[in-house]
Design a protein around this motif. Structure first.
Motif, PDB file in Angstrom:
ATOM      1  N   LYS A 148       0.799  -1.226   0.000  1.00  0.00           N
ATOM      2  CA  LYS A 148       0.000   0.000   0.000  1.00  0.00           C
ATOM      3  C   LYS A 148       0.836   1.282   0.000  1.00  0.00           C
ATOM      4  O   LYS A 148       0.376   2.309  -0.467  1.00  0.00           O
ATOM      5  CB  LYS A 148      -0.933   0.013   1.222  1.00  0.00           C
ATOM      6  N   THR A 149       2.029   1.227   0.528  1.00  0.00           N
ATOM      7  CA  THR A 149       2.878   2.407   0.671  1.00  0.00           C
ATOM      8  C   THR A 149       3.838   2.514  -0.514  1.00  0.00           C
ATOM      9  O   THR A 149       4.457   1.521  -0.886  1.00  0.00           O
ATOM     10  CB  THR A 149       3.704   2.301   1.974  1.00  0.00           C
ATOM     11  N   PRO A 150       3.987   3.704  -1.110  1.00  0.00           N
ATOM     12  CA  PRO A 150       4.958   3.851  -2.193  1.00  0.00           C
ATOM     13  C   PRO A 150       6.364   3.458  -1.724  1.00  0.00           C
ATOM     14  O   PRO A 150       6.775   3.783  -0.608  1.00  0.00           O
ATOM     15  CB  PRO A 150       4.902   5.336  -2.536  1.00  0.00           C
ATOM     16  N   ILE A 151       7.077   2.747  -2.595  1.00  0.00           N
ATOM     17  CA  ILE A 151       8.415   2.267  -2.259  1.00  0.00           C
ATOM     18  C   ILE A 151       9.191   2.044  -3.550  1.00  0.00           C
ATOM     19  O   ILE A 151       8.613   1.696  -4.575  1.00  0.00           O
ATOM     20  CB  ILE A 151       8.333   0.962  -1.433  1.00  0.00           C
ATOM     21  N   LEU A 152      10.493   2.264  -3.504  1.00  0.00           N
ATOM     22  CA  LEU A 152      11.360   1.961  -4.636  1.00  0.00           C
ATOM     23  C   LEU A 152      12.029   0.628  -4.331  1.00  0.00           C
ATOM     24  O   LEU A 152      12.900   0.537  -3.464  1.00  0.00           O
ATOM     25  CB  LEU A 152      12.414   3.056  -4.835  1.00  0.00           C
ATOM     26  N   HIS A 153      11.586  -0.415  -5.025  1.00  0.00           N
ATOM     27  CA  HIS A 153      12.096  -1.761  -4.792  1.00  0.00           C
ATOM     28  C   HIS A 153      11.824  -2.600  -6.035  1.00  0.00           C
ATOM     29  O   HIS A 153      10.731  -2.535  -6.588  1.00  0.00           O
ATOM     30  CB  HIS A 153      11.396  -2.372  -3.568  1.00  0.00           C
ATOM     31  N   PRO A 154      12.795  -3.397  -6.489  1.00  0.00           N
ATOM     32  CA  PRO A 154      12.594  -4.154  -7.729  1.00  0.00           C
ATOM     33  C   PRO A 154      11.523  -5.241  -7.641  1.00  0.00           C
ATOM     34  O   PRO A 154      10.998  -5.666  -8.669  1.00  0.00           O
ATOM     35  CB  PRO A 154      13.967  -4.770  -8.001  1.00  0.00           C
TER      36      PRO A 154
END
Length: 142
Positions: free
Chosen positions: A62-68
């Motif tokens: 639900k939370t924006p995140i930078l992750h592949p």
């Protein structure tokens, strides 16, 4: 060696006298590294299908995140694939696997949703950490 003693002293102090509103600690056992997600509070949704525990739950980020491995709301983790799901996996084990995935992204081509982010992890790790930290700060630390 003195720097290790200094770091360990401060980590013990944080345990004895926790700071209000955040926590800190080493990534795995490495006291020299911090995760770009450290201090962030991330929200996920876990939907258990009617045939759980024989089929894996569906996890939505639900939370924006930078992750592949996370393309909000989709999460890729082998544990969440029906073919590799293990009957008897507990919610605690699932959450631990997701936590471990944050610390150790799966960057192989078949294991990620965001190829460009996976490439950044491998080819430009410092840029990845900086951008992931900025996104964590922007979306999880209010």
């Amino acid at each position: 060696m003195a720097h290790k003693v200094w770091i360990m002293t401060h980590l013990r102090e944080l345990v004895r006298f926790p700071a209000s509103g955040f926590s800190a600690g080493p990534v795995a056992e490495d006291i020299y590294e911090c995760s770009p997600y450290e201090g962030g509070i991330f929200f996920i949704s876990i939907h258990f299908p009617p045939d759980y525990p024989f089929k894996p739950p569906m996890v939505s980020w639900k939370t924006p995140i930078l992750h592949p491995n996370i393309d909000k709301p989709r999460v890729f983790h082998p544990l969440l694939v029906t073919a590799t799901w293990k009957f008897g996996t507990t919610v605690k084990e699932l959450l631990q696997a997701l936590h471990d995935m944050l610390l150790h992204p799966k960057v192989e081509e078949e294991d990620n949703y965001l190829a460009d982010v996976a490439c950044m992890c491998v080819l430009e790790p410092e840029r990845f950490k900086k951008e992931a930290c900025l996104m964590t700060e922007a979306h999880t630390m209010n």
